[in-house]
Design a protein around this motif. Structure first.
Motif, PDB file in Angstrom:
ATOM      1  N   GLU A 137       0.824  -1.216   0.000  1.00  0.00           N
ATOM      2  CA  GLU A 137       0.000   0.000   0.000  1.00  0.00           C
ATOM      3  C   GLU A 137       0.854   1.261   0.000  1.00  0.00           C
ATOM      4  N   TYR A 171      -1.183  -8.371  -2.262  1.00  0.00           N
ATOM      5  CA  TYR A 171      -0.805  -8.092  -3.654  1.00  0.00           C
ATOM      6  C   TYR A 171      -0.917  -9.362  -4.497  1.00  0.00           C
ATOM      7  N   GLN A 226      -4.583 -10.331  -5.174  1.00  0.00           N
ATOM      8  CA  GLN A 226      -5.204  -9.571  -6.254  1.00  0.00           C
ATOM      9  C   GLN A 226      -4.689 -10.054  -7.610  1.00  0.00           C
ATOM     10  N   ASP A 237      -2.548  -2.083 -11.129  1.00  0.00           N
ATOM     11  CA  ASP A 237      -3.158  -1.162 -10.169  1.00  0.00           C
ATOM     12  C   ASP A 237      -3.560  -1.926  -8.914  1.00  0.00           C
ATOM     13  N   PHE A 238      -2.695  -1.892  -7.906  1.00  0.00           N
ATOM     14  CA  PHE A 238      -2.993  -2.599  -6.662  1.00  0.00           C
ATOM     15  C   PHE A 238      -4.029  -1.832  -5.853  1.00  0.00           C
ATOM     16  N   ASN A 239      -5.091  -2.533  -5.493  1.00  0.00           N
ATOM     17  CA  ASN A 239      -6.147  -1.943  -4.676  1.00  0.00           C
ATOM     18  C   ASN A 239      -6.362  -2.841  -3.457  1.00  0.00           C
ATOM     19  N   ASP A 264      -8.327  -2.758  -1.059  1.00  0.00           N
ATOM     20  CA  ASP A 264      -9.742  -2.957  -0.708  1.00  0.00           C
ATOM     21  C   ASP A 264     -10.539  -3.121  -1.999  1.00  0.00           C
ATOM     22  N   PRO A 265     -10.887  -4.364  -2.375  1.00  0.00           N
ATOM     23  CA  PRO A 265     -11.589  -4.596  -3.641  1.00  0.00           C
ATOM     24  C   PRO A 265     -12.950  -3.934  -3.725  1.00  0.00           C
ATOM     25  N   LYS A 285     -13.460  -0.891  -2.744  1.00  0.00           N
ATOM     26  CA  LYS A 285     -13.231   0.540  -2.898  1.00  0.00           C
ATOM     27  C   LYS A 285     -12.834   0.840  -4.336  1.00  0.00           C
ATOM     28  N   LYS A 286     -13.547   1.696  -4.993  1.00  0.00           N
ATOM     29  CA  LYS A 286     -13.260   2.039  -6.391  1.00  0.00           C
ATOM     30  C   LYS A 286     -12.243   3.183  -6.462  1.00  0.00           C
TER      31      LYS A 286
END
Length: 451
Positions: free
Chosen positions: A343, A419, A422, A443-445, A447-448, A450-451
């Motif tokens: 993150e 990571y 995902q 593009d690491f996110n 919280d899936p 959260k857009k």
């Protein structure tokens, strides 16, 4: 066969070597810095010797202290693992001078393949395909301009003594050549005490595919198929798999023979890896040879049923390789679990592990030296361990890896597990549609939802 082997390394690879030695009835000696006093490789070795304070240059890179530890424990051989002194020709040579067997190739082979410009020249002479570029080292920016005009842009400038992604610069336009040439030489001198550089055509959107080879002291060399190591961040591998989703049986045979030719050119002994770039048209080019065991060796072990560390030890002991039929069965994937925070740009996350729960189940393997209450020292690389799974198909292996990552619980430090999770859901990864630059745009996110 050896009675006692000293492992000149630390962490998971030291423990990995100890396990094979025990199965071969070989006694082991661990060396450790004061920061690694509580590491599992120290606990499970038959003997352990402290060789200095935490900094690597004062412990794991201190040749006199390692040799002294070998002599006082009567170790007959030294296994260097990977990193540290594993590709140090001087260390290999000194071991021989002290009648201690270095488990790895000869100093001459390390020298031949360790210097990238020499390695490239050796491969050209052996008929192994290489990336177009300078025949040797570049002596001036004027010579660099001539080479680049001849092979065309983009090009990549590389430090001759480089490694780990350091001392490399991609140049897309002629106007930027001089600045990048000077910066690359400066970086090379700072990092490797060697400003020498060479230039190659930059192969765009390639796969990074490496061939595992084994050689013995009787002139035999075989290959054990390939590993795809294309998923990298800043030239550092994140995930490896075998077989490569890019591979065909015909390409495997051609690349395997090229790797054998490369190893035979330097009378290679032990386990090594010949690394290639493969473009979108499946044309392959020699990149470098790693004269040691690789971090990602377990994926080859899982699909070929070879113990590569045992093969290294047997080769060093002068035992001729068995005539075994080479077969690749199923698919294997390895995720490197690092103490890093994805993150926050993967910054290191050293500290105490509070909870450590390993995944299990059929065909799930974890190579690690960590445990609950283990304190990850800040002095070394951030790898906690490696999670390896195998399955009959690539699709099944991805599903098994996702399930295993979900079971792998580490609390107290940040890790790369989210990571990797995902990545297992990424459609391009699932289809095998990626290259060495793919993760630069990933593009690491965390919280899936959260857009």
């Amino acid at each position: 066969m050896f009675n006692k082997i000293l492992i000149a390394n630390r962490g998971e690879i030291a423990l990995r070597i100890i396990r094979t030695c025990k199965e071969m009835d070989i006694n082991t000696v661990a060396v450790f810095s004061t920061a690694d006093r509580d590491s599992l490789h120290v606990k499970f070795a038959d003997e352990a010797v402290c060789i200095g304070p935490p900094p690597s240059r004062e412990s794991y890179l201190k040749i006199p202290r390692i040799l002294s530890a070998a002599e006082i424990t009567n170790a007959e051989a030294i296994h260097p693992g990977y990193g540290f002194l594993s590709e140090n020709a001087k260390f290999s040579r000194i071991c021989g001078e002290h009648d201690i067997k270095f488990i790895g190739p000869s100093p001459e082979a390390i020298d031949a393949m360790g210097n990238k410009s020499v390695a490239k020249k050796t491969m050209i002479e052996s008929g192994v395909p290489v990336v177009p570029g300078s025949e040797g080292l570049i002596e001036s920016v004027e010579e660099a301009k001539e080479i680049c005009d001849e092979i065309g842009y983009p090009v990549i400038i590389k430090a001759s003594s480089g490694g780990g992604g350091r001392g490399m610069r991609v140049v897309h336009e002629k106007e930027n050549l001089q600045q990048n040439y000077n910066m690359c030489k400066s970086e090379a001198e700072t990092a490797f005490d060697d400003p020498a550089v060479y230039i190659e055509k930059f192969v765009q959107d390639p796969h990074h595919v490496e061939i595992q080879v084994l050689g013995d002291q009787h002139g035999n060399v075989i290959h054990l198929g390939e590993r795809d190591c294309s998923l990298q961040r800043r030239h550092q591998k994140i995930l490896e798999e075998s077989p490569s989703p890019l591979m065909t049986p015909e390409l495997r045979e051609e690349m395997g023979q090229a790797a054998i030719d490369a190893a035979k050119a330097v009378d290679y002994e032990g386990a090594g890896t010949v690394e290639f770039l493969v473009d979108k048209d499946r044309k392959f080019y020699f990149m470098e040879m790693n004269t040691r065991i690789q971090v990602e060796h377990p994926v080859t072990e899982e699909i070929t049923n070879y113990d590569l560390v045992a093969e290294q030890i047997k080769a060093a002991a002068g035992i001729e390789m068995e005539d075994r039929e080479f077969k690749m069965r199923g698919h294997a994937i390895e995720c490197r679990i690092n103490a890093e925070d994805p993150e926050h740009n993967f910054r290191p996350s050293a500290g105490k592990i509070k909870v450590f729960h390993l995944p299990g189940g059929h065909s799930v393997r974890v190579d690690t030296h960590a445990y609950a209450d283990y304190n990850i020292p800040p002095h070394y690389d951030s790898m906690i361990g490696k999670l390896i799974v195998s399955a009959p198909t690539r699709e099944d292996a991805i599903k098994r890896m996702k399930r295993s990552l979900e079971e792998f619980i580490i609390e107290g430090v940040k890790t790369t597990i989210p990571y990797h999770l995902q990545l297992m859901d990424d459609e391009n990864f699932k289809k095998g549609e990626f290259n060495t630059h793919y993760l630069e745009e990933f593009d690491f996110n965390p919280d899936p939802n959260k857009k």
